[in-house]
Design a protein around this motif. Structure first.
Motif, short mmCIF file in Angstrom:
data_model
loop_
_atom_site.label_atom_id
_atom_site.label_comp_id
_atom_site.label_asym_id
_atom_site.label_seq_id
_atom_site.Cartn_x
_atom_site.Cartn_y
_atom_site.Cartn_z
N ALA A 24 47.98 42.99 35.91
CA ALA A 24 48.17 43.33 37.33
C ALA A 24 47.36 44.58 37.68
O ALA A 24 46.73 44.65 38.74
CB ALA A 24 49.65 43.55 37.62
N ALA A 25 47.37 45.56 36.77
CA ALA A 25 46.59 46.78 37.01
C ALA A 25 45.10 46.46 37.06
O ALA A 25 44.38 46.94 37.92
CB ALA A 25 46.90 47.81 35.92
N ARG A 26 44.65 45.60 36.15
CA ARG A 26 43.23 45.21 36.14
C ARG A 26 42.84 44.52 37.45
O ARG A 26 41.73 44.66 37.93
CB ARG A 26 42.94 44.23 35.02
N GLU A 27 43.77 43.71 37.98
CA GLU A 27 43.50 42.98 39.22
C GLU A 27 43.64 43.85 40.45
O GLU A 27 43.38 43.41 41.56
CB GLU A 27 44.47 41.78 39.35
N ILE A 334 47.89 34.60 40.16
CA ILE A 334 48.77 35.17 41.19
C ILE A 334 47.93 35.98 42.18
O ILE A 334 48.09 35.87 43.40
CB ILE A 334 49.87 36.06 40.53
N ALA A 335 47.00 36.77 41.64
CA ALA A 335 46.12 37.58 42.52
C ALA A 335 45.34 36.65 43.45
O ALA A 335 45.22 36.91 44.66
CB ALA A 335 45.17 38.42 41.66
N GLN A 336 44.84 35.55 42.90
CA GLN A 336 44.10 34.57 43.72
C GLN A 336 44.97 34.03 44.85
O GLN A 336 44.53 33.93 45.99
CB GLN A 336 43.74 33.39 42.83
N SER A 337 46.23 33.71 44.51
CA SER A 337 47.12 33.13 45.54
C SER A 337 47.43 34.16 46.62
O SER A 337 47.55 33.82 47.79
CB SER A 337 48.41 32.59 44.91
#
Ligand code: FAD
Length: 353
Positions: A24-27, A334-337
């Motif tokens: 999540a941090a990377r994204e 999740i980031a994509q969505s």
């Protein structure tokens, strides 16, 4: 004023939750991990000094970052690796805080209620809003029980951490898996007069795919038996636990009463799926015997309730490696969505590898 919504709220800071936080941090997602115990609480619950059966590359968060003294790391080396990973990368973990309830306010809005205690034991509660949830809750919440009279006596434990209080005591370990075998071995090696009660099918199981005890546990265990320090009873059932004894029936139908000071019932444990079920997540029988797992899509690990994802030991992946690998795949999805729904503007965090 309305609390700003997190992109992702992660429940549990075991290997799966930590890997999810890292991803999540990377994204560049706004996220937090809520952990009711400590960082890597399940690993902290392993027996003191235990060597992991997995290899370093299956356990470490970054290639080459975990440097055990011997070939495989101990509990302490692995714990320290995970704690330092959190510290070095500034991962956002709220330890000592338990998720106790979740409501779905709108399609992309979950309201998460937590409870914790401050340093002097005063109860506190908090509420978070999040667009996506990732359950990484492990499967340690409900240790399985024998359901026999006396099981609630204070001398009966459903976890084993440390053999040293039991030197020269009469100890009984009930169970057929690796955890029970390791506990019996540690107790016997450290001077407890130990009996292991195991089903014949478990004792005779030599198939690693069917969960047989690891050969590096069995060999020293057999040495303890040969040298007369450890006794194995092939049992049918434990009948009763009393203050001074344990009564059991062997698989040959013989009734035994064994003098006893302490009992370890190590017959597995189950996840607490209450929160997921309350949110409408369906469950089904898992691949491992006697397990119940949430239903999820194998490609995305999203459940039947949109926005709720699962990862780690309480799915069908029951080791540390998949607990680390799955969130690395799932969190970018999740980031994509979130991007597709227009919530997330590709802001990158200050996070560095
Ligand atoms: C004795 C023992 C030895 C093992 N040895 C090995 C080994 O050598 N190699 C291997 O690969 N695997 C091993 N395993 C299995 C391994 O520990 C698990 O597969 C791994 O911990 C799974 O990681 P996870 O993140 O899915 O779950 P966990 O590590 O169990 O983490 C889940 C976390 O969620 C937290 N949590 C749960 N509910 C809530 C809530 N409502 N609110 C807040 N927090 C919550 C828990 O406190 C916990 O910290 C062993 C297990 C045991 C018990």
């Amino acid at each position: 004023m309305k609390t700003p919504s997190l992109d992702l709220l992660i429940i549990g800071a075991g290997p799966a939750g930590l890997s999810a936080a890292d991803a999540a941090a990377r994204e560049g997602l706004s996220y937090v991990v809520i952990e009711k115990g400590t960082i890597a609480n399940t690993i902290r619950g392993y027996p003191v000094g235990r060597t992991l059966f997995s290899t370093t590359n299956e356990l470490e968060m970054r290639e080459g970052a975990l440097k055990p003294v011997r070939e495989k790391p101990t509990r302490e080396e692995l714990l320290s690796h995970y704690v330092h990973f959190v510290l070095d990368h500034g991962l956002l973990i709220n330890a000592g805080e338990e998720v106790v309830d979740i409501e779905r306010a709108e399609p992309d809005q979950f309201v998460v209620h937590t409870k914790s205690q401050d340093v002097i034991g005063r109860a506190a509660s908090a509420t978070y809003h999040a667009r996506r949830l990732l359950f990484a809750i492990g499967a340690m919440d409900h240790p399985r029980r024998l359901n026999v009279p006396g099981e609630d006596l204070p001398k009966v434990h459903h976890r084993f951490v440390d053999p040293y209080p039991y030197v020269r005591k009469e100890a009984l370990v009930v169970g057929g898996g690796n955890s029970a075998a390791e506990a019996a071995l540690f107790l016997s090696e450290e001077g407890a007069r130990t009996t292991m009660a195991i089903w014949r099918s478990d004792w005779e199981n030599r198939d690693p795919k069917a969960g047989a005890m690891k050969h590096w546990v069995r060999s020293p265990l057999e040495r303890e038996i040969t040298e007369g320090r450890l006794r194995v009873v092939l049992y049918e059932q434990v009948d009763e636990i009393t203050e001074r004894e344990v009564a059991l029936t062997t698989d040959a139908g013989e009734k035994l009463r064994i003098p006893n000071d302490v009992v370890f019932v190590l017959v597995g444990s189950d996840a607490d799926l209450t929160l997921l079920r309350r949110l409408g997540v369906k469950t089904e029988a898992g691949r491992a015997a006697f397990t119940e797992v949430p239903v999820y899509k194998p490609e995305t690990f999203e459940t039947n309730v949109a926005g709720i994802y699962v990862a780690g030991h309480f799915t069908n992946a029951r080791h540390i490696k998949p607990a680390i690998d799955v969130p690395r795949k799932v969190v970018p999805l999740i980031a994509q969505s979130l991007r597709a729904a227009g919530y997330f503007d590709k802001r990158r965090s200050e996070y560095r590898l």
